[in-house]
Scaffold this motif. Structure first.
Motif, mmCIF file in Angstrom:
data_model
loop_
_atom_site.group_PDB
_atom_site.id
_atom_site.type_symbol
_atom_site.label_atom_id
_atom_site.label_comp_id
_atom_site.label_asym_id
_atom_site.label_seq_id
_atom_site.Cartn_x
_atom_site.Cartn_y
_atom_site.Cartn_z
ATOM 1 N N ILE A 304 3.070 -4.090 -12.272
ATOM 2 C CA ILE A 304 1.618 -4.031 -12.018
ATOM 3 C C ILE A 304 1.305 -4.519 -10.612
ATOM 4 O O ILE A 304 0.500 -3.915 -9.890
ATOM 5 C CB ILE A 304 0.859 -4.877 -13.071
ATOM 6 C CG1 ILE A 304 1.004 -4.261 -14.452
ATOM 7 C CG2 ILE A 304 -0.614 -4.989 -12.707
ATOM 8 C CD1 ILE A 304 0.424 -5.109 -15.566
ATOM 9 N N ILE A 305 1.947 -5.624 -10.204
ATOM 10 C CA ILE A 305 1.700 -6.161 -8.861
ATOM 11 C C ILE A 305 2.113 -5.153 -7.796
ATOM 12 O O ILE A 305 1.391 -4.925 -6.809
ATOM 13 C CB ILE A 305 2.457 -7.493 -8.681
ATOM 14 C CG1 ILE A 305 1.833 -8.575 -9.560
ATOM 15 C CG2 ILE A 305 2.434 -7.927 -7.218
ATOM 16 C CD1 ILE A 305 2.609 -9.882 -9.561
ATOM 17 N N LEU A 306 3.267 -4.520 -8.002
ATOM 18 C CA LEU A 306 3.735 -3.544 -7.009
ATOM 19 C C LEU A 306 2.788 -2.360 -6.902
ATOM 20 O O LEU A 306 2.557 -1.828 -5.802
ATOM 21 C CB LEU A 306 5.153 -3.077 -7.369
ATOM 22 C CG LEU A 306 6.270 -4.122 -7.199
ATOM 23 C CD1 LEU A 306 7.581 -3.586 -7.732
ATOM 24 C CD2 LEU A 306 6.401 -4.510 -5.724
ATOM 25 N N GLU A 307 2.244 -1.893 -8.011
ATOM 26 C CA GLU A 307 1.347 -0.746 -7.982
ATOM 27 C C GLU A 307 -0.066 -1.126 -7.550
ATOM 28 O O GLU A 307 -0.872 -0.254 -7.232
ATOM 29 C CB GLU A 307 1.310 -0.072 -9.359
ATOM 30 C CG GLU A 307 2.597 0.648 -9.701
ATOM 31 C CD GLU A 307 2.374 1.776 -10.679
ATOM 32 O OE1 GLU A 307 1.324 1.797 -11.326
ATOM 33 O OE2 GLU A 307 3.249 2.649 -10.785
ATOM 34 N N ARG A 308 -0.372 -2.423 -7.536
ATOM 35 C CA ARG A 308 -1.709 -2.880 -7.132
ATOM 36 C C ARG A 308 -1.665 -3.632 -5.800
ATOM 37 O O ARG A 308 -2.557 -4.423 -5.505
ATOM 38 C CB ARG A 308 -2.274 -3.814 -8.207
ATOM 39 C CG ARG A 308 -2.543 -3.147 -9.551
ATOM 40 C CD ARG A 308 -3.726 -2.217 -9.486
ATOM 41 N NE ARG A 308 -3.962 -1.571 -10.787
ATOM 42 C CZ ARG A 308 -5.004 -0.782 -11.035
ATOM 43 N NH1 ARG A 308 -5.889 -0.533 -10.078
ATOM 44 N NH2 ARG A 308 -5.138 -0.220 -12.225
ATOM 45 N N THR A 309 -0.656 -3.358 -4.984
ATOM 46 C CA THR A 309 -0.548 -4.067 -3.705
ATOM 47 C C THR A 309 -1.734 -3.772 -2.795
ATOM 48 O O THR A 309 -2.222 -4.664 -2.083
ATOM 49 C CB THR A 309 0.748 -3.657 -2.985
ATOM 50 O OG1 THR A 309 0.826 -2.228 -2.916
ATOM 51 C CG2 THR A 309 1.960 -4.192 -3.703
ATOM 52 N N GLN A 310 -2.243 -2.542 -2.801
ATOM 53 C CA GLN A 310 -3.385 -2.209 -1.954
ATOM 54 C C GLN A 310 -4.627 -2.992 -2.409
ATOM 55 O O GLN A 310 -5.382 -3.505 -1.582
ATOM 56 C CB GLN A 310 -3.667 -0.719 -2.002
ATOM 57 C CG GLN A 310 -4.669 -0.251 -0.942
ATOM 58 C CD GLN A 310 -4.769 1.266 -0.873
ATOM 59 O OE1 GLN A 310 -4.242 1.960 -1.731
ATOM 60 N NE2 GLN A 310 -5.434 1.764 0.159
ATOM 61 N N MET A 311 -4.812 -3.123 -3.725
ATOM 62 C CA MET A 311 -5.944 -3.892 -4.236
ATOM 63 C C MET A 311 -5.799 -5.363 -3.869
ATOM 64 O O MET A 311 -6.785 -6.035 -3.506
ATOM 65 C CB MET A 311 -6.030 -3.750 -5.754
ATOM 66 C CG MET A 311 -7.250 -4.413 -6.381
ATOM 67 S SD MET A 311 -7.101 -4.628 -8.169
ATOM 68 C CE MET A 311 -6.020 -6.053 -8.230
ATOM 69 N N ILE A 312 -4.565 -5.864 -3.929
ATOM 70 C CA ILE A 312 -4.320 -7.257 -3.564
ATOM 71 C C ILE A 312 -4.676 -7.474 -2.092
ATOM 72 O O ILE A 312 -5.302 -8.480 -1.715
ATOM 73 C CB ILE A 312 -2.853 -7.632 -3.831
ATOM 74 C CG1 ILE A 312 -2.569 -7.592 -5.332
ATOM 75 C CG2 ILE A 312 -2.522 -9.006 -3.265
ATOM 76 C CD1 ILE A 312 -1.098 -7.736 -5.689
ATOM 77 N N GLY A 313 -4.291 -6.523 -1.228
ATOM 78 C CA GLY A 313 -4.614 -6.634 0.186
ATOM 79 C C GLY A 313 -6.107 -6.627 0.427
ATOM 80 O O GLY A 313 -6.620 -7.398 1.269
ATOM 81 N N VAL A 314 -6.848 -5.777 -0.275
ATOM 82 C CA VAL A 314 -8.300 -5.727 -0.117
ATOM 83 C C VAL A 314 -8.926 -7.046 -0.535
ATOM 84 O O VAL A 314 -9.805 -7.584 0.150
ATOM 85 C CB VAL A 314 -8.886 -4.564 -0.950
ATOM 86 C CG1 VAL A 314 -10.412 -4.622 -0.969
ATOM 87 C CG2 VAL A 314 -8.419 -3.228 -0.401
#
Length: 416
Positions: A304-314
């Motif tokens: 989940i973290i790998l697929e949500r890296t862009q959201m984490i960056g935002v």
């Protein structure tokens, strides 16, 4: 408003088709948690069911505690005590004590035209509690213990099949007392048949009017083998044993026989040691299942973290601290674990209830003391299992969640 919790809820309910791979992996992790919970529920329910069932059967035959002559050993040929004891009223008034009854035992030999079998006769009096044998009755009716001595006896279904004795059949028994060369002979009639599934005891015990044993042993009418004491809870037996021992000693007179209190756990240590050993097996199963569930969720969280890296960056670029972003994914993990636990509870309880009511799985009573797998589903056990599984699994996810702090927003936002 808890922003991290709000984001986690949206992620949990999201139907984004772009995360099909992660959703499949997460579904597998949730399924693993559900399966682990099913195994844990059934393991605890079956082991506690075994313990309760076997303990109740052993206690039904021999009571939680016995007060006997100090000179009596662990055999069933006992020394007599006077049934008029000064401590009886205080004993019956103790809060832990459920019932007190007199008893006598004597070994004997059944002889039919074709077979011979050694048994133990348990003498019962009018104060005998029939609830255990009524619950395990196959056929027949209670022995009438009125003013006249009766030849009626209860035998087990195992003895009935072994010796080919049915209701109303008569048979002879032979008894040999100390210093007697010629055995005494008595004839009895089968009045009732019981089956407990506890083969070791079913093969051994018969119920009989206590007055027969008094006469066979040469005892007076006020002499018995001792008293059986039934408790409400087996866990109270050890503490009650010391209190009853002090009570018995406090009422001891010089002319009275010296008495002792026998704990059921020490009388049949092989059975209770085996039951305690089952607890270790349960802890091993619980530990393995929780570890498997934890590692399943670790893999799911990392995906989940790998697929949500862009959201984490935002989120980081908007000023969210690493700890806040970690909270989002830990909340999301808690929702997923909760979903797995929910389905695991539903399936585990349904399987347990199916076994309890329909007795699907059968066992060999000669090896396991019961003829079907007993199940004991406790609300307290369910609550503790769920809380324990959730806490341990969440603790295992704390370390992998630190992977979020290594994600740089300036790199993930540019990544498409």
């Amino acid at each position: 408003m808890n922003t991290e919790l709000f984001i986690a809820k949206r992620l949990f309910s999201s139907k984004d088709q772009n995360q099909r791979m992660s959703r499949r992996i997460v579904r597998l992790a949730v399924a693993g948690i559900s399966l682990g919970m099913v195994v844990m529920i059934l393991a605890v329910a079956i082991v506690t069911g075994f313990q309760r069932e076997i303990e109740s059967k052993v206690n039904g035959f021999a009571a939680h505690l016995q007060i006997v002559n100090y000179d009596s050993n662990l055999s069933y040929q006992t020394e007599a005590i006077n049934k008029e004891q000064g401590f009886l009223e205080e004993l019956k008034a103790m809060p832990q004590v459920k019932h007190v009854q007199q008893f006598a035992t004597k070994p004997g030999m059944i002889k039919t035209d074709e077979d011979i079998q050694g048994v133990v006769l348990k003498g019962i009096a009018p104060d005998f509690d029939w609830s255990f044998f009524d619950a395990n009755r196959v056929a027949g009716e209670r022995i009438a213990l009125d003013s006249l001595r009766t030849n009626a006896v209860w035998i087990s279904e195992q003895l009935s099949n072994l010796l080919k004795l049915g209701l109303g059949d008569s048979f002879r028994m032979y008894f040999l007392n100390e210093n007697e060369r010629v055995p005494r002979i008595r004839q009895f009639e089968v009045k009732g048949i019981y089956r407990t599934g506890l083969a070791e005891f079913d093969r051994m015990f018969m119920l009989i009017d206590i007055r027969h044993l008094q006469r066979l042993n040469g005892w007076a009418d006020d002499e018995i083998s001792g008293y059986e004491i039934f408790m409400d809870d087996l866990e109270e037996v050890d503490n009650a044993e010391f209190k009853i021992r002090d009570l018995v000693l406090a009422h001891l007179n010089d002319e009275d026989s010296l008495l002792r209190v026998i704990n059921i756990k020490r009388k049949f240590p092989h059975i209770f040691d085996w039951l305690r050993l089952l607890d270790m097996n349960v802890w091993i199963i619980l530990s393995l299942m929780v570890l498997v569930a934890g590692f399943n969720m670790i893999s799911g969280l990392l995906v989940i973290i790998l697929e949500r890296t862009q959201m984490i960056g935002v989120l980081k670029s908007l000023g969210a601290a690493n700890v806040d972003v970690r909270k989002v994914f830990l909340y999301l993990s808690a929702f997923l674990i909760g979903e797995g636990l929910l389905w695991g509870n539903v399936l585990g309880i349904l399987l347990g209830l199916a076994q309890h009511y329909f007795q699907i799985i059968h066992l060999d009573p000669a090896s396991y003391y019961v003829d079907t797998v007993p199940v004991n589903i406790s609300v307290l056990h369910l609550v503790l299992l769920n809380i324990g599984a959730l806490l341990v699994t969440m603790l295992m996810l704390i370390a992998p969640s630190f992977f979020i702090s290594r994600i740089a927003p300036e790199k993930t936002i540019r990544f498409d």
